[in-house]
Design an enzyme around this catalytic site. Structure first.
Site, PDB file in Angstrom:
ATOM      1  CB  CYS A   1      -0.980  -0.033   1.171  1.00 31.65           C
ATOM      2  SG  CYS A   1      -0.262   0.107   2.823  1.00 31.65           S
ATOM      3  N   GLY A   2       0.415   2.396   0.260  1.00 32.43           N
ATOM      4  CA  GLY A   2       1.266   3.581   0.164  1.00 32.43           C
ATOM      5  C   GLY A   2       2.504   3.476   1.040  1.00 32.43           C
ATOM      6  CB  THR A   3       3.039   3.708   4.586  1.00 28.75           C
ATOM      7  OG1 THR A   3       1.841   3.060   5.073  1.00 28.75           O
ATOM      8  CG2 THR A   3       2.806   5.194   4.439  1.00 28.75           C
ATOM      9  N   GLY A   4       2.814   0.694   3.274  1.00 27.44           N
ATOM     10  CA  GLY A   4       2.938  -0.704   3.694  1.00 27.44           C
ATOM     11  C   GLY A   4       2.399  -0.941   5.098  1.00 27.44           C
ATOM     12  CB  ILE A   5       1.832   1.352   7.936  1.00 26.30           C
ATOM     13  CG1 ILE A   5       3.292   1.802   7.990  1.00 26.30           C
ATOM     14  CG2 ILE A   5       1.270   1.235   9.362  1.00 26.30           C
ATOM     15  CD1 ILE A   5       3.482   3.238   8.483  1.00 26.30           C
ATOM     16  N   GLY A   6      -0.642   0.032   6.686  1.00 26.50           N
ATOM     17  CA  GLY A   6      -2.023  -0.434   6.837  1.00 26.50           C
ATOM     18  C   GLY A   6      -2.197  -1.878   6.418  1.00 26.50           C
TER      19      GLY A   6
ATOM     20  NE  ARG B   1      18.558 -17.920  18.199  1.00 25.35           N
ATOM     21  CZ  ARG B   1      19.387 -18.001  17.154  1.00 25.35           C
ATOM     22  NH1 ARG B   1      19.730 -19.181  16.662  1.00 25.35           N
ATOM     23  NH2 ARG B   1      19.879 -16.901  16.609  1.00 25.35           N
ATOM     24  CG  HIS B   2      15.083 -18.194  14.499  1.00 22.39           C
ATOM     25  ND1 HIS B   2      15.186 -17.033  15.218  1.00 22.39           N
ATOM     26  CD2 HIS B   2      16.334 -18.495  14.060  1.00 22.39           C
ATOM     27  CE1 HIS B   2      16.454 -16.614  15.206  1.00 22.39           C
ATOM     28  NE2 HIS B   2      17.164 -17.493  14.503  1.00 22.39           N
TER      29      HIS B   2
HETATM   30  C1  RB5 Z   1      -4.076   5.204   0.939  1.00 22.00           C
HETATM   31  O1  RB5 Z   1      -4.102   6.551   0.630  1.00 22.00           O
HETATM   32  C2  RB5 Z   1      -3.082   4.936   2.054  1.00 22.00           C
HETATM   33  O2  RB5 Z   1      -3.647   5.269   3.274  1.00 22.00           O
HETATM   34  C3  RB5 Z   1      -2.672   3.497   2.040  1.00 22.00           C
HETATM   35  O3  RB5 Z   1      -2.108   3.187   0.809  1.00 22.00           O
HETATM   36  C4  RB5 Z   1      -1.647   3.072   3.066  1.00 22.00           C
HETATM   37  O4  RB5 Z   1      -0.523   3.883   3.063  1.00 22.00           O
HETATM   38  C5  RB5 Z   1      -2.165   2.834   4.427  1.00 22.00           C
HETATM   39  O5  RB5 Z   1      -1.456   2.420   5.346  1.00 22.00           O
END
Ligand code: RB5
Length: 150
Positions: free
Chosen positions: A74-79, A141-142
């Site tokens: 996604c944009g950051t990979g976080i979501g 161990r992993h």
């Molecule tokens: C979409 O605009 C953005 O929120 C999504 O790609 C991502 O970065 C969320 O974590």
């Protein structure tokens, strides 16, 4: 130039939201050129979509054995990394460099690589993918630690 690395994996599923459309296309072409079978789960356009839907679709695809590993973006990979890790049998690793790509396989047995389409450059992303697909889990161990998570 991406380094050639042998991989035992053959089928890779890719999915991402509109924030990583370009990265998904780039990685699909990269993997196809290397002889992998690519399952592209979308999104296929720039209209705004919800990243959890694509994490769910990818989890289902791996669970059904339609692909051996997954790559989510996604944009950051976080979501999308938060979303994939809601699935008990998925281990998604949000990675920003080759070291993370290697360690998420060796230590965490990650089955899903997560990248940020707006935060990671194309050459680094390709390197991460190559290393992720070619690196084996160390076990030992992993394995005990990974088992505690599921
Ligand atoms: C979409 O605009 C953005 O929120 C999504 O790609 C991502 O970065 C969320 O974590």
């Amino acid at each position: 130039m991406t380094q050639e690395i042998a991989s035992p994996i053959r089928i890779v599923a890719l999915a991402g939201d509109h924030g990583a459309l370009e990265m998904k296309s780039l990685l699909a072409a990269h993997l196809t050129a290397k002889g992998f079978d690519v399952v592209d789960l979308g999104t296929h356009g720039l209209e705004s979509v919800d990243y959890p839907d694509f994490a769910d679709l990818l989890a289902q695809t791996l669970r059904e054995g339609k692909a051996e590993r997954g790559i989510l973006m996604c944009g950051t990979g976080i979501g999308i990394s938060i979303a994939i890790n809601r699935h008990r049998d998925m281990r998604g690793a949000l990675v920003h460099d080759a070291y993370g790509a290697r360690l998420c396989r060796e230590h965490n047995d990650a089955n899903v690589l997560v990248l940020g389409g707006r935060t990671t450059g194309p050459e680094i992303a390709k390197d991460c993918v190559d290393i992720f697909l070619a690196t084996a889990f160390e076990g030992g161990r992993h394995a005990r630690r990974v088992a505690k998570m599921s």
